[in-house]
Design an enzyme around this catalytic site. Sequence first.
Site, PDB file in Angstrom:
ATOM      1  CG  ASP A  19      39.392 -22.778  -4.144  1.00  0.00           C
ATOM      2  OD1 ASP A  19      38.747 -23.122  -3.125  1.00  0.00           O
ATOM      3  OD2 ASP A  19      38.853 -22.374  -5.193  1.00  0.00           O
ATOM      4  CB  ALA A  50      38.545 -27.821  17.466  1.00  0.00           C
ATOM      5  CB  VAL A  98      35.843 -40.279   7.440  1.00  0.00           C
ATOM      6  CG1 VAL A  98      37.052 -40.781   6.670  1.00  0.00           C
ATOM      7  CG2 VAL A  98      34.652 -40.089   6.509  1.00  0.00           C
ATOM      8  CG  HIS A 129      28.655 -31.114   1.929  1.00  0.00           C
ATOM      9  ND1 HIS A 129      29.173 -31.596   3.100  1.00  0.00           N
ATOM     10  CD2 HIS A 129      29.045 -29.808   1.848  1.00  0.00           C
ATOM     11  CE1 HIS A 129      29.862 -30.625   3.706  1.00  0.00           C
ATOM     12  NE2 HIS A 129      29.805 -29.535   2.964  1.00  0.00           N
ATOM     13  CG  HIS A 163      33.541 -28.021   0.603  1.00  0.00           C
ATOM     14  ND1 HIS A 163      34.336 -28.122   1.721  1.00  0.00           N
ATOM     15  CD2 HIS A 163      32.290 -27.788   1.067  1.00  0.00           C
ATOM     16  CE1 HIS A 163      33.597 -27.962   2.800  1.00  0.00           C
ATOM     17  NE2 HIS A 163      32.349 -27.759   2.437  1.00  0.00           N
ATOM     18  CD  GLU A 164      29.227 -26.388  -0.773  1.00  0.00           C
ATOM     19  OE1 GLU A 164      28.385 -27.157  -0.271  1.00  0.00           O
ATOM     20  OE2 GLU A 164      29.830 -25.519  -0.108  1.00  0.00           O
ATOM     21  CG  LEU A 197      32.618 -18.882  -0.940  1.00  0.00           C
ATOM     22  CD1 LEU A 197      33.985 -19.551  -0.895  1.00  0.00           C
ATOM     23  CD2 LEU A 197      32.625 -17.752  -1.959  1.00  0.00           C
ATOM     24  N   GLY A 198      28.762 -21.468  -1.244  1.00  0.00           N
ATOM     25  CA  GLY A 198      28.017 -22.577  -1.812  1.00  0.00           C
ATOM     26  C   GLY A 198      27.331 -23.386  -0.736  1.00  0.00           C
ATOM     27  CG  ASP A 228      35.232 -36.906   9.281  1.00  0.00           C
ATOM     28  OD1 ASP A 228      35.417 -37.820  10.124  1.00  0.00           O
ATOM     29  OD2 ASP A 228      36.100 -36.560   8.464  1.00  0.00           O
TER      30      ASP A 228
HETATM   31 CA   LIG Z   1      37.527 -38.544  11.277  1.00  0.00          CA
HETATM   32 ZN   LIG Z   2      30.588 -27.711   3.406  1.00  0.00          ZN
END
Ligand SMILES: [Ca+2]
Ligand SMILES: [Zn+2]
Length: 680
Positions: free
Chosen positions: A283, A250, A243, A220, A216-217, A176-177, A241
Site C-alpha cells: 500500500d 511481466a 494503456v 477494475h 486497486h479494486e 484481499l479483494g 493493460d
Molecule cells: Ca501499458
Molecule cells: Zn486486481
Amino acid sequence: MQRNLLFLFLFTFQFNANAQQEFNFCGFEKYVQQNFHSVNEANETILNYPQKVSSHKHGLTDTVKIIPVVVHVIHNGGIENISDEQIESQLRVLNEDFRKIAETNGDGSGVDTKIEFCLSKKNPEGKCTNGIVRIQSLLTNHDSYERPMLSQLSSWDPDRYVNIYVVKTIDGGSVLGYASFPGGPIDQDGLVVVYNAFGDTLNVNAPYNLGRTATHEISHWFGLYHTFNNGCAADTCNDGDYVCDTPPVATANFGCPSNANSCSNDFPNVNDQVENYMDYTNDACKNIFTAGQRDRMQSTLNAIRFEIWQDSNLAATGCDSDEVVSNCAAVADFITLQPQVCVGNSVLFYNKSLNNCTSFLWSFTGANPSSSTILNPTVTYNTLGSFDVKLIATNAFGTDSVTFINYITVVNPSAGIALPYHEGFESSLFPPAGITIENSDNGITWERDTIAVHPEGIASAKINNLINTNYGQTDAMILPNLNLSSFNGTPYLTFKWAYAKSDALYTDQLLVLISTDCGVNFTQIFSKSGSSLATGPTQITPYIPDSNTIWKSANVSLANYESSSNAIIKLVNVTDGGNNLYVDDIGIGITTGVNETANENTFTIFPNPATDFINLTLVNKFQSALEISLLDVLGKNVREISLGKANSQISIPIADLSDGIYFIRIFDGEHFNTYKFIKN
Ligand SMILES: [Ca+2]
Ligand SMILES: [Zn+2]
Ligand SMILES: [Ca+2]
Ligand SMILES: [Ca+2]
Ligand SMILES: [Ca+2]
C-alpha cells in the site's frame, strides 16, 4: 425460485477442486476467466470510445465526476463488523488517491483522475442514510464463486451506486479483494474487500493497511486491468493493460522493489511502474494513476457507466451537496433467501435495516414464533398459504416499519412419482418429460447426444465443457420429484457416465445432490472430478465414447432418504472448460442394492441385444439360492425364475416381449445385481 435453489446449493457446498489457497492479492484474474466474453466486449467498447485519443482536445476530463458508493458490511458479529469511522477512512483514501490530494500518499508522480467518491446519503428509495448496510451472515467467510449471494443479500442499483462489500475472508483467506469489470453480470457488479485491508484506521494488516486494496479494486470496476496483464506485450497500446503510458510488466510485483524491470521489449526500456495502483505492491508503495489510465476510466464512465455520475443521480443519492448527513432515522428492511418453503420448515430472516438501529420488532403471520425482537430470527411455518412479514426498526432518531405482503409461500407438494424411475434419453424430446434443466447463464448446457456409443440405447445426455469458457458455471438436470417411500427396501440411484479430460489442469465436476425439503437444502451424495471422473484418455479434441464398455457406473444408496415422499435429485455439471461429459441410463429403485465388486464377472448375460432368448451364465460362488427377475423399464416384473445353487447357464424365452429395454435382476439372498439388455 430456480435461482434461489442454485444459490442455496452453492451456499451449502464447496468446490474444493477450484479452491486456491496461495495468497493472491486480487481475485480479478478469476473474474476475467469466468466472464471472458463480457470483459472482452467491454474492453472493445472502452478502446473504441473516442476520448482515448482526444480527451484533452474535447475537455472531457476537465470536470470532476462524483461517484455515489454504498458499503455493505457482511459480518458475523466479530471484528469484521468494522466501525463507521473505518468505512469513512476508506472513502477518504479513495479520494486522496483518485484526486491526487497534496501531502497524502496519493500525491505521487501520477495524475488527478477527476473522479471523486461520495458515501451516499440517500438510499434507492430516497431515504436518509449513512450509506452503510450491515448484515449478519455466514457469507462473511465466502468463496468468490458465491459472489452472487452477496448481491442477493444486499445490493443497490449498480447503475446508480458502486456496491462495495466488506467481508471477513475471501477464498479461505487467500485473497484481499476482487472486483467486477464494466459490462459484466449484474449480480457480481461492484467490489469485495476484506475488513482488515479496508480503510486505514485498523492498521493490523501491514503492508496492506493503508486502504489501497479498495483503490486497486475499484479501478477494475472503472475498466482498468493489472499493469502486468498479458505480460510483456509488444503492443503497449492495444495489448497488455491497453494503456499506452504504463510500461509492460511481466508478472505482479510484490513489496516495493526499487529497480524492477521485468520487460525489456519496451522502448525506451524503463523500469516497471511498481508505484502504479494496478500492480500488487505494498500500500505504501502505490501512488500513481497515469494519464492513460485516467483517460481509460473516463472512457468507461462516458461509454458504459454513464448514469451513475449524472446530476440527476447525484441529487437522487444525496451526493449533490457537501452537507454532512447525520441523525438519519431508522429505515426498516430485511430479506430471506428462502421465500418458498415446504410446510413444517424454517425460514431465516436477515435484518438489513439502515442507520445503526438499536431495537427490532418482527411480526410473522402464520409462523411460530409469531414475533421476535432479535436481529435475524428463524421461524417455522406449519400452515399452508402465503404470509406477510413485518419489521419495526428503531434508532435514536426514529422508528420505521416495513411489511412485505405475502412474502413467504408455504407449500405442501403432493407426493412425487412412485419408483422405479428410469431415464435413458431415448425419446427425441429433450429435456425428457419430467426433467428440468437449470442453466443460469443461458449458455452451454445439457443436450441430447446420439453420436457416442451408449451403454443403453442410442442416446444420452451430454454437456460440452470443451467450448464452455464460463468457468465455475453449474448446469443441473433436475429429475422429477420422486416418492422414495413407495419403494420396498432401500432404493439406489444408478447411472452411467463417460468423460475425458482435455488437460491435466481442467477439473470439470459431476455432482449429484438431493433435497427432501422442497429444495431448501441440498445434500451432496456423489462427486467426481478430474481423473476420478475420467473414463477415457486425456485429449484436446471433443471426447466421443466409442464403446459401451468405456462408461462407468454409479450406485448411490438412498438409504438416508428412503422415507421421503418428495425427493428432488439433481445431476450437476460444474464446468472448468474441460471436455464432454455424458450421462445415461439413470435409474432409481430399479434395484435395492448393487455390489459391483463382490459379484463382478459372476454373472454374464448374452446376447445383447437379444431377440428370442436371453442367456445367463451363473458362476454362483456363494452357492446360495438365486432369485432371478426380468423387469421392464418401469420395474414391472415380467418373468420370475427361481433356481438352485449350482453353477449353470439358463435361457429365458423373450420372443413374446415387446421391443425395448429390460433388466435382469439377480438376488443371491444378500445382494441384488441388475443387468440391462435390449429386446429387438
Ligand atoms: Ca501499458
Ligand atoms: Zn486486481
Ligand atoms: Ca521495461
Ligand atoms: Ca440411453
Ligand atoms: Ca450453462
